[in-house]
Motif scaffolding. Structure first.
Motif, PDB file in Angstrom:
ATOM      1  N   LEU A  48       0.829  -1.202   0.000  1.00  0.00           N
ATOM      2  CA  LEU A  48       0.000   0.000   0.000  1.00  0.00           C
ATOM      3  C   LEU A  48       0.868   1.258   0.000  1.00  0.00           C
ATOM      4  N   ASN A  49       1.878   1.291   0.861  1.00  0.00           N
ATOM      5  CA  ASN A  49       2.722   2.483   0.966  1.00  0.00           C
ATOM      6  C   ASN A  49       3.621   2.676  -0.249  1.00  0.00           C
ATOM      7  N   ARG A  50       3.872   1.602  -0.982  1.00  0.00           N
ATOM      8  CA  ARG A  50       4.638   1.724  -2.214  1.00  0.00           C
ATOM      9  C   ARG A  50       3.823   2.423  -3.305  1.00  0.00           C
ATOM     10  N   ASN A  51       2.510   2.356  -3.182  1.00  0.00           N
ATOM     11  CA  ASN A  51       1.635   2.889  -4.229  1.00  0.00           C
ATOM     12  C   ASN A  51       0.912   4.177  -3.854  1.00  0.00           C
ATOM     13  N   PHE A  52       0.840   4.473  -2.549  1.00  0.00           N
ATOM     14  CA  PHE A  52       0.092   5.648  -2.110  1.00  0.00           C
ATOM     15  C   PHE A  52       0.888   6.449  -1.086  1.00  0.00           C
TER      16      PHE A  52
END
Length: 330
Positions: free
Chosen positions: A164-168
């Motif tokens: 999730l944190n890689r994308n947002f």
């Protein structure tokens, strides 16, 4: 709007033999987790009684079906794993693989609600309990991950958060949708907890809601396009692993995008854990219909006497609110 239900017949000898072949675990030791509580018919009765508006029920199994189920019912779409899961992942005994590919089910609607077979409707529900204005009903209450028996790097939620944190960007998501991350429906305590997590520059976790989950099919398509390697690695595992991601990643993805309608999830859908909650209290909650949907999360207690005692209480409670056969039964 469709419902999707996945089910395993833990008493299917052929399935147990195949599972044992891949796991190397003797059949006698493999069956406890998949024992039949005899509650599946109440799932279908609940749908007919409390959600007659649903368009289709996609009933997903490896191929087995309960003898009493009317597969000719116009609302049932019986789906075998081989009909939607890519062949390279089959056979699978990993529930994550079964879940991560749900968007491939033929004719699945854009709006669908996903159920495990321990999740039941126990009171009249409305479509707006699950979707509002085309958006899944959900709660964006944030928390810090607090794994008990393993570190974050070896937890499914830890891997979900990594993807999730890689994308947002957490900061951008909250700035774009402030009134979805902070909302009166969540209650003061949850909003304060979310405020506390703002000190973290990344998404650190969300309040868990192991209940019937509202999804957009397009979310699955989007995530498979963005992170095919991660999802492929999980689906390649025949059995569940701490190094997998799971269906909660799709939920978190929807939240980070702001593609959800803020609600208090626990006012409508509630989870009970049999290793914590007394079966009598669960039976009471069923009979009183305090919630519209409940999850009865089973512990892995292998004591047969305990199991049979709990089973009798739950069956009696469901019989009280859903005594009549549904048209889903032969």
């Amino acid at each position: 709007m469709d419902f999707v239900l996945i089910w395993v017949d833990g008493g299917d000898e052929e399935w147990l033999k195949e599972k044992a072949k891949y796991s190397g675990t003797p059949v006698d030791n493999a069956a406890a987790r998949f024992r039949d509580w005899g509650l599946l018919k109440y799932w279908f009765r609940g749908v007919e009684q409390f959600a007659p508006w649903v368009d289709k029920v996609h009933f997903v199994t490896c191929g087995h079906t309960p003898a009493w189920l009317n597969l000719d019912h116009p609302k049932i779409n019986f789906v075998r794993h081989s009909e939607y899961i890519p062949a390279k992942y089959l056979p699978t005994f990993n529930s994550h693989t079964i879940e991560l590919n749900l968007h491939r089910i033929k004719d699945l609607s854009e709006e669908f609600v996903y159920f495990n077979d321990d999740m039941f409707l126990v009171a009249p529900a409305k479509p707006t309990d699950f979707f509002r204005n085309g958006l899944p009903c959900d709660e964006a209450s944030m928390q810090f991950l607090l794994p008990k028996r393993y570190n974050i790097s070896k937890s499914i939620d830890g891997h979900n958060m990594g993807v999730l944190n890689r994308n947002f960007s957490k900061k951008k998501s909250v700035r774009k949708h402030p009134f979805k991350f902070f909302h009166p429906a969540y209650g003061l305590k949850n909003n304060l907890y979310t405020l506390y997590t703002m000190a973290s520059p990344v998404f650190s976790g969300f309040k868990r809601t192991h209940t019937a989950q509202s999804f957009l099919k397009s979310t699955f398509v989007d995530l498979w396009e963005k992170e095919p390697e991660v999802l492929d690695a999980t689906c390649a595992c025949k059995f569940r692993s701490f190094f997998n991601v799971n269906q909660y990643l799709f939920r978190y993805w929807q939240i980070a995008q702001g593609r959800f309608a803020p609600v208090n999830m626990h006012s409508v859908r509630q989870r009970f854990d049999l290793d914590v909650d007394d079966a009598g209290d669960i039976a009471k909650a069923i009979c009183e219909r305090k919630y519209k949907a409940i999850c009865i999360n089973e512990d892995e207690n292998e004591n047969l006497d305990v199991f049979e005692n709990i089973q009798k209480k739950l069956v009696a409670a469901f019989e009280q609110i859903l005594p009549q056969k549904s048209t889903f039964e032969k």
